[in-house]
Enzyme design. Sequence first.
Site, PDB file in Angstrom:
ATOM      1  N   ASN A 163      74.182  33.209  39.080  1.00  0.00           N
ATOM      2  CA  ASN A 163      74.658  33.890  37.865  1.00  0.00           C
ATOM      3  C   ASN A 163      74.330  35.375  37.834  1.00  0.00           C
ATOM      4  O   ASN A 163      75.044  36.141  37.190  1.00  0.00           O
ATOM      5  CB  ASN A 163      74.127  33.182  36.608  1.00  0.00           C
ATOM      6  N   GLU A 261      61.520  29.405  37.875  1.00  0.00           N
ATOM      7  CA  GLU A 261      62.179  30.018  36.716  1.00  0.00           C
ATOM      8  C   GLU A 261      63.466  29.240  36.478  1.00  0.00           C
ATOM      9  O   GLU A 261      64.414  29.337  37.255  1.00  0.00           O
ATOM     10  CB  GLU A 261      62.473  31.492  36.996  1.00  0.00           C
ATOM     11  N   CYS A 294      70.454  32.577  31.747  1.00  0.00           N
ATOM     12  CA  CYS A 294      69.411  31.578  31.467  1.00  0.00           C
ATOM     13  C   CYS A 294      68.767  31.810  30.109  1.00  0.00           C
ATOM     14  O   CYS A 294      68.396  30.873  29.425  1.00  0.00           O
ATOM     15  CB  CYS A 294      68.360  31.606  32.569  1.00  0.00           C
ATOM     16  N   GLU A 469      56.265  35.637  36.262  1.00  0.00           N
ATOM     17  CA  GLU A 469      56.384  36.747  37.194  1.00  0.00           C
ATOM     18  C   GLU A 469      56.551  38.018  36.376  1.00  0.00           C
ATOM     19  O   GLU A 469      56.733  37.978  35.160  1.00  0.00           O
ATOM     20  CB  GLU A 469      57.532  36.501  38.182  1.00  0.00           C
TER      21      GLU A 469
HETATM   22  P1  NAD Z   1      70.860  25.261  41.283  1.00  0.00           P
HETATM   23  O1  NAD Z   1      69.533  24.659  41.016  1.00  0.00           O
HETATM   24  O2  NAD Z   1      72.019  24.383  41.479  1.00  0.00           O
HETATM   25  O3  NAD Z   1      70.792  26.167  42.602  1.00  0.00           O
HETATM   26  C1  NAD Z   1      69.895  27.245  42.732  1.00  0.00           C
HETATM   27  C2  NAD Z   1      69.605  27.470  44.203  1.00  0.00           C
HETATM   28  O4  NAD Z   1      68.914  26.349  44.730  1.00  0.00           O
HETATM   29  C3  NAD Z   1      70.842  27.666  45.071  1.00  0.00           C
HETATM   30  O5  NAD Z   1      70.582  28.693  46.010  1.00  0.00           O
HETATM   31  C4  NAD Z   1      70.971  26.314  45.765  1.00  0.00           C
HETATM   32  O6  NAD Z   1      71.623  26.391  47.012  1.00  0.00           O
HETATM   33  C5  NAD Z   1      69.517  25.961  45.958  1.00  0.00           C
HETATM   34  N1  NAD Z   1      69.259  24.528  46.178  1.00  0.00           N
HETATM   35  C6  NAD Z   1      69.988  23.476  45.722  1.00  0.00           C
HETATM   36  N2  NAD Z   1      69.416  22.314  46.142  1.00  0.00           N
HETATM   37  C7  NAD Z   1      68.308  22.652  46.853  1.00  0.00           C
HETATM   38  C8  NAD Z   1      67.306  21.896  47.526  1.00  0.00           C
HETATM   39  N3  NAD Z   1      67.317  20.561  47.556  1.00  0.00           N
HETATM   40  N4  NAD Z   1      66.315  22.577  48.138  1.00  0.00           N
HETATM   41  C9  NAD Z   1      66.268  23.914  48.115  1.00  0.00           C
HETATM   42  N5  NAD Z   1      67.200  24.680  47.507  1.00  0.00           N
HETATM   43  C10 NAD Z   1      68.203  24.052  46.871  1.00  0.00           C
HETATM   44  O7  NAD Z   1      71.086  26.310  40.108  1.00  0.00           O
HETATM   45  P2  NAD Z   1      72.396  27.179  39.832  1.00  0.00           P
HETATM   46  O8  NAD Z   1      73.441  26.303  39.265  1.00  0.00           O
HETATM   47  O9  NAD Z   1      72.685  28.007  41.039  1.00  0.00           O
HETATM   48  O10 NAD Z   1      71.852  28.184  38.705  1.00  0.00           O
HETATM   49  C11 NAD Z   1      71.955  27.941  37.342  1.00  0.00           C
HETATM   50  C12 NAD Z   1      70.606  27.548  36.793  1.00  0.00           C
HETATM   51  O11 NAD Z   1      69.658  28.589  37.038  1.00  0.00           O
HETATM   52  C13 NAD Z   1      70.635  27.367  35.296  1.00  0.00           C
HETATM   53  O12 NAD Z   1      69.891  26.237  34.949  1.00  0.00           O
HETATM   54  C14 NAD Z   1      69.945  28.630  34.781  1.00  0.00           C
HETATM   55  O13 NAD Z   1      69.355  28.509  33.518  1.00  0.00           O
HETATM   56  C15 NAD Z   1      68.944  28.866  35.838  1.00  0.00           C
HETATM   57  N6  NAD Z   1      68.467  30.262  35.807  1.00  0.00           N
HETATM   58  C16 NAD Z   1      67.184  30.512  35.389  1.00  0.00           C
HETATM   59  C17 NAD Z   1      66.722  31.823  35.318  1.00  0.00           C
HETATM   60  C18 NAD Z   1      65.318  32.138  34.865  1.00  0.00           C
HETATM   61  O14 NAD Z   1      64.859  33.228  35.156  1.00  0.00           O
HETATM   62  N7  NAD Z   1      64.629  31.248  34.187  1.00  0.00           N
HETATM   63  C19 NAD Z   1      67.568  32.868  35.676  1.00  0.00           C
HETATM   64  C20 NAD Z   1      68.871  32.569  36.079  1.00  0.00           C
HETATM   65  C21 NAD Z   1      69.306  31.254  36.158  1.00  0.00           C
END
Ligand code: NAD
Length: 495
Positions: A163, A261, A294, A469
Site C-alpha cells: 500500500n 506492524e 493501515c 519503531e
Molecule cells: P500481506 O501480509 O498479505 O503481505 C505483506 C508481505 O508479506 C508481502 O511482501 C508478502 O509477499 C509477504 N508474505 C506473505 N506471506 C508470507 C510468508 N508466509 N512469509 C513471509 N512473507 C510473507 O499484507 P498486504 O496485503 O501486502 O498488506 C496489507 C496489510 O498491511 C494490511 O493489514 C495493513 O493494515 C497492513 N499495514 C500495516 C502497516 C503498519 O505500519 N501497521 C502499514 C501498512 C500496511
Amino acid sequence: MPEHPAAATVATVAGVPVDTRHWIGGRRVASADTFADHSPIDGTELARIARGTAAEAEAAVAAARTAFPAWASTPPAERARLLHAIADGVEARLADLAAVETADNGALLRSHLRGVMPRVAHNFRFFADRLLELAHPELDTRGHANRVSWDPAGPCVLITPWNAPLMLATWKVAPALAAGNTVVLKPAEWSPLTASLLADIAAEAGLPAGVLNLVQGYGDEVGAPLTAHPDVRRISFTGSVPTARRIAETAGRNLTPVSLELGGKSPMLVFADADLDLAVELAVGQYDNAGQVCLAATRLLVDASVAEEFTARFTGRAAELRQGDPREESTDLGPNIHPRQLERIDGFVRRALAAGARAVIGGGPNPELGGLYYRPTLLAGVAQDSEVVQEEVFGPVLTLQTFDTEKEAVELANGTRFGLAATLVTGDRERADRIADQLVAGTVWVNCFFVRDLRAPFGGSRESGIGREGGDWSFDFYADLRNTVTAPKGWSDRG
Ligand code: NAD
C-alpha cells in the site's frame, strides 16, 4: 546461483527503465520463472518480475552475512554519509520514483511527488543523523563504569506490503543500515518496482555490495524461507495479521526477534463540542489512498446529538471527491490495488448491507470508471459486533456509529482486537487528555490526523503489532545493546 539470462531483465514503466531481477551481493540475478505485475490504473501488464525461491533467499542471506563484518565495522560517520548519499539519489530521481510507484500501486501521483518520496529521502537522512546522536550512557556503580553501546545485530530480513511500498520499505531499510546491519528486502508482489530502483540508487551512492539485497517474489515461496533462515538476526514485517502469525511462528523456532506492524480498525471519535467542519474534513480524508492505509480511522464514532448534522456535512463534502486516474492532479481517489482486493472489499460491503446496514454514500464499485475503482462508502446501521466493524476492510469503506456518553465512546473505540491508532475531535482540551488516556492505540491524534514525527514511537497494540519503531526505538530493535562494566582496579602499571 545459476544464471537465467533469458528470464527477466528490464521493463520500461512510465518511461522509466526498471530492472525486474533480484539484487544480490551487488549484482542482478534472474530466476528461472517470473510473475506478472499489473497496473491497478487500467490493468495493463507493467513487467514480468523474477519469481524468487528458497535458492534466491539463501543466496541473499549469504550475501548479507558475507558483507556484514565490514559494514558493521564501518565508522558510524561513514555509514551516515552513505545514507545521506542514498537520500540525495532518491531526491535526484524523485519524479521517476513517483511515476513508477503510481503506475504500480495506483496511489496519487501528486501525493508521491509531494509527500511520499520526499519522506523516503527523509527516512535515510533522519536515521543517518540519529545514528550520530545516539546516547551512550555512562553509569557509575560503586566506582565501576558502565558503558552502554549499540552493536550491529547482523543480517536483517525486511518484508513489506503493497500500500505504500517504498515509504514503508525505507522506514525499515534506513534504520537497519544505520545501525550497521546488512539487509535482505522482500517487497510485496503487487507493487515490487520501486524497491528495484532503490537498489540502483544505493549502488550508485556507493553502498558496498551485499549490504542491501533485494529478492522479489511471493511470500510463501521466497518470504517464508527468508524468515526461517537461522543466520537472520532480525525480521521486521509490515503487513496483515495472518501473515504475521506465520512469520512469528517461524521466527520463534530460531528465536529471531521480530517487529510486527500490522493492520488496524482505528476509530475517530467526534464529540458534540467538536468543530464539525474539521471533523468532516478529517473523516473524508480517510478515503486517502482509496482507503488502503493501515492507520485509517475507518470507524466514525459520533456523539448522537450531532450525528445528523455531521452526516449531512460529510455527505456534501464526500460528493466533491473526484475519483479517477491517479496521475491526474485533480484526482482525490484512485483505484484499489488488485481484483482480489476489490472483490474482498465488495464482499464486506455486500454482507454488511445484507445484514441490515445502510449505505449513506457509495456501496459498490464505480460503474462509470469500472476496473478497480470502488465508490467511497459510508455504512450506517452497523452493530459493534458486526464483521464490517470488527474486520479491517482496507478499502474506501467507513462505518458510522453513535454514542451518548464518553464511557460508551471509549467502549466502542476499544471494542475491536486492534489498537493501531485513534483520532479525537473535540473542543475540550481536558476531555481530549481524559479520553486519550483510556484508548488502546499506538498513536492518538487530537484534532488532526497523520501528523508523524520520526523521533516518536510508532506501532500498534493488541493485534496491530508487536514492538515500536521510530527514533531510538528503531535502534533498540535493530541493534544489540551491550553494557560493558569496568572495575576501577586491576590495571597493570603499563595500562
Ligand atoms: P500481506 O501480509 O498479505 O503481505 C505483506 C508481505 O508479506 C508481502 O511482501 C508478502 O509477499 C509477504 N508474505 C506473505 N506471506 C508470507 C510468508 N508466509 N512469509 C513471509 N512473507 C510473507 O499484507 P498486504 O496485503 O501486502 O498488506 C496489507 C496489510 O498491511 C494490511 O493489514 C495493513 O493494515 C497492513 N499495514 C500495516 C502497516 C503498519 O505500519 N501497521 C502499514 C501498512 C500496511
